[in-house]
Write an enzyme that holds these catalytic residues in place. Structure first.
Site, PDB file in Angstrom:
ATOM      1  N   LEU A   1       0.578  -1.548   0.041  1.00  0.00           N
ATOM      2  CA  LEU A   1       0.077   0.150  -0.277  1.00  0.00           C
ATOM      3  C   LEU A   1       0.674   1.459   0.210  1.00  0.00           C
ATOM      4  O   LEU A   1       0.651   2.308   0.208  1.00  0.00           O
ATOM      5  CB  LEU A   1      -0.983  -0.129   1.567  1.00  0.00           C
TER       6      LEU A   1
ATOM      7  N   ALA B   1       5.927  -3.219  -7.465  1.00  0.00           N
ATOM      8  CA  ALA B   1       6.864  -2.892  -8.152  1.00  0.00           C
ATOM      9  C   ALA B   1       6.252  -1.232  -7.956  1.00  0.00           C
ATOM     10  O   ALA B   1       5.472  -0.821  -8.278  1.00  0.00           O
ATOM     11  CB  ALA B   1       6.793  -2.680  -9.369  1.00  0.00           C
TER      12      ALA B   1
ATOM     13  N   THR C   1       7.467  -5.558 -17.845  1.00  0.00           N
ATOM     14  CA  THR C   1       6.843  -4.290 -18.915  1.00  0.00           C
ATOM     15  C   THR C   1       8.102  -4.283 -20.809  1.00  0.00           C
ATOM     16  O   THR C   1       9.082  -4.813 -20.565  1.00  0.00           O
ATOM     17  CB  THR C   1       7.157  -3.088 -18.336  1.00  0.00           C
ATOM     18  N   ASP C   2       7.415  -3.946 -21.542  1.00  0.00           N
ATOM     19  CA  ASP C   2       7.963  -4.136 -22.487  1.00  0.00           C
ATOM     20  C   ASP C   2       8.759  -2.958 -22.753  1.00  0.00           C
ATOM     21  O   ASP C   2      10.224  -2.693 -23.383  1.00  0.00           O
ATOM     22  CB  ASP C   2       7.549  -3.472 -24.136  1.00  0.00           C
ATOM     23  N   GLU C   3       9.533  -2.084 -21.923  1.00  0.00           N
ATOM     24  CA  GLU C   3       9.718  -0.263 -21.583  1.00  0.00           C
ATOM     25  C   GLU C   3      11.651  -1.345 -21.321  1.00  0.00           C
ATOM     26  O   GLU C   3      13.173  -0.531 -21.735  1.00  0.00           O
ATOM     27  CB  GLU C   3      10.072   0.480 -20.224  1.00  0.00           C
TER      28      GLU C   3
ATOM     29  N   TYR D   1      13.620   3.349 -13.877  1.00  0.00           N
ATOM     30  CA  TYR D   1      11.979   2.635 -13.702  1.00  0.00           C
ATOM     31  C   TYR D   1      12.862   0.975 -15.164  1.00  0.00           C
ATOM     32  O   TYR D   1      12.674  -0.061 -14.103  1.00  0.00           O
ATOM     33  CB  TYR D   1      10.784   3.354 -14.174  1.00  0.00           C
TER      34      TYR D   1
ATOM     35  N   LYS E   1      13.023  -2.901 -13.625  1.00  0.00           N
ATOM     36  CA  LYS E   1      12.640  -3.808 -14.466  1.00  0.00           C
ATOM     37  C   LYS E   1      13.348  -5.349 -14.822  1.00  0.00           C
ATOM     38  O   LYS E   1      13.167  -6.157 -15.104  1.00  0.00           O
ATOM     39  CB  LYS E   1      11.012  -3.529 -15.391  1.00  0.00           C
TER      40      LYS E   1
ATOM     41  N   ASN F   1       1.719  -0.557 -22.954  1.00  0.00           N
ATOM     42  CA  ASN F   1       1.116  -0.259 -21.461  1.00  0.00           C
ATOM     43  C   ASN F   1      -0.719   0.036 -21.557  1.00  0.00           C
ATOM     44  O   ASN F   1      -0.821  -0.125 -22.538  1.00  0.00           O
ATOM     45  CB  ASN F   1       1.294   1.275 -22.100  1.00  0.00           C
TER      46      ASN F   1
ATOM     47  N   PRO G   1      -0.508  17.876 -20.470  1.00  0.00           N
ATOM     48  CA  PRO G   1       1.149  18.161 -20.875  1.00  0.00           C
ATOM     49  C   PRO G   1       0.744  16.908 -21.341  1.00  0.00           C
ATOM     50  O   PRO G   1       0.904  15.366 -21.250  1.00  0.00           O
ATOM     51  CB  PRO G   1       1.050  18.053 -19.067  1.00  0.00           C
TER      52      PRO G   1
ATOM     53  N   ARG H   1      10.013  14.696 -20.863  1.00  0.00           N
ATOM     54  CA  ARG H   1      10.746  13.913 -19.904  1.00  0.00           C
ATOM     55  C   ARG H   1      11.982  13.793 -20.361  1.00  0.00           C
ATOM     56  O   ARG H   1      12.911  13.280 -21.816  1.00  0.00           O
ATOM     57  CB  ARG H   1      10.217  12.705 -20.038  1.00  0.00           C
TER      58      ARG H   1
END
Ligand code: NAD
Ligand code: TYD
Length: 353
Positions: A34, A82, A133-135, A159, A163, A188, A214, A291
């Protein structure tokens, strides 16, 4: 029979738990720390259902995990826990290393110890499914083929690097100790219970409250969007029928630029909840500073999952994004409760005033 989920009070984990409970009688023991991203309200609809056992705890807490594993004797663990937001990993990578790398390592150790106590038959049928993740594959050029499972890992953000590390640890526990692991690398996600720090829910909520939408840089970065329940169905399938030690890419065959995503949700809002002044929501789109290290394009080739296990996403982007916008319109209480002080603090830090 019992399964464990970790991080099952977060966005994807809670959708998974809800879907699981709707489709199976098996008990779910759900261990979640949490953090700011975990929210028991996501699980309110299964409140009081004895098949769901919620435990607030850290995957890195070896003592707690040992106690829970020996008490509930799960046949499988699905690891969602995560830190998951790239922008937060840029501001403060330490939590990402702690949970995603050290936490996953500790969890693997706890599970390895538990697994060793099982009978030979139980050992064979046990599964540790790691949700990734694909990242981890890095960024694609415009004309590059989509990521396949054999792509080299080239993570670019704290990040994705954290991962990637966890994926490597999971792989090593299979090769070294024989732990029966599976890994999924998904694109995503979007859908209900998505915390509004991520692009889609952030823009839905900002649009409705008259704030800027944004867009980082030129908004031409491409992501491959998948409706969250399609990710959950892929995980269930891999858990039941995936080949041990294998990784499976999960994606929606749905590449879109960020600007197109935001324009699409603006058009749906124009139709479902027009602005009082009659102007289109797209007029709120604002280009902001990019970013750092922003990956330009992700695209998933999910052929292996489709061919081997027969998986197909049920939603297209058009059907999924409409459901998502409607869900946020119909869950104002949930929205009010998550957009509290801590959330406002994050928004102030990331976007200024
Ligand atoms: P989320 O941030 O919404 O939820 C993460 C959950 O993990 C929260 O409930 C949080 O309280 C819990 N948690 C964090 N640290 C913990 C710890 N140390 N011990 C126990 N619980 C802890 O994330 P999400 O979007 O639901 O992502 C779930 C998983 O899926 C992550 O592993 C993420 O890398 C992966 N993933 C996400 C996406 C996406 O688009 N969101 C896509 C592919 C893969
Ligand atoms: P995000 O939802 O944070 O997911 P990820 O970085 O894991 O892909 O962001 C999705 C895309 O949207 C990503 O290219 C960054 C971009 N983005 C914006 O343009 N503006 C925003 O305010 C946010 C949060 C993201």
């Amino acid at each position: 029979m019992t399964i464990f989920t970790t991080g099952g009070a977060g966005f994807i984990g809670s959708n998974f738990v809800l879907d699981w409970m709707a489709e199976s009688d098996e008990t779910v023991v759900n261990v979640d720390k949490l953090t700011y991203a975990g929210n028991l309200e996501n699980l309110a609809s299964i409140d009081g259902d004895a098949r769901h056992v919620f435990v607030q705890g850290d995957i890195g807490d070896a003592k707690l995990m040992a106690t829970l594993l020996s008490e509930y004797k799960p046949r499988a663990i699905v690891n969602f826990a995560a830190e998951s937001h790239v922008d937060r990993s840029i501001h403060g990578p330490a939590d990402f290393i702690q949970t995603n790398v050290v936490g996953t390592f500790n969890l693997l150790e706890s599970v390895r110890t538990y697994w060793a106590t099982l009978s030979d038959t139980e050992k064979l049928s046990f599964r540790f499914l790691h949700v990734s993740t694909d990242e981890v594959y890095g960024s694609l050029g415009k004309n590059d083929p989509a990521f396949v499972e054999t792509n080299r890992y080239e993570p670019n953000s704290p990040y994705s690097a954290s991962k990637a590390s966890s994926d490597h640890l999971v792989r090593a526990y299979h090769h070294t100790y024989g732990l029966p692991v599976l890994t999924t690398n998904c694109s995503n996600n979007y859908g209900p219970f998505h915390f509004p720090e991520k692009l889609i829910p952030l823009c839905i909520l900002n649009a409705l409250s008259g704030k800027p939408l944004p867009i980082y840089g030129d908004g031409q970065q491409i992501r491959d969007w998948l409706y969250v329940t399609d990710h959950c169905s892929a995980i269930r399938l891999v858990l039941e029928s995936g080949r041990l030690g294998e990784t499976y890419n999960v994606g929606g065959w749905n590449e879109m630029s960020n600007l197109d995503v935001v324009n699409t949700l603006c058009l749906i809002l124009d139709e479902l909840k027009p602005r009082i002044d009659g102007k289109p929501y797209a007029t709120q789109i604002t280009f902001v500073k990019d970013r750092p290290g922003h990956d330009r394009r992700y695209a998933i080739d999910a052929t292996k999952l489709e061919k081997e296990l027969g998986w197909k996403p049920a939603e297209t982007f058009e059907t999924g994004i409409r459901k998502t916008v409607l869900w946020y319109l119909e869950h104002q209480n949930w929205v009010e409760n998550v957009t509290t002080g801590a959330y406002k603090h994050w928004v102030g830090k990331q976007y200024g005033n």
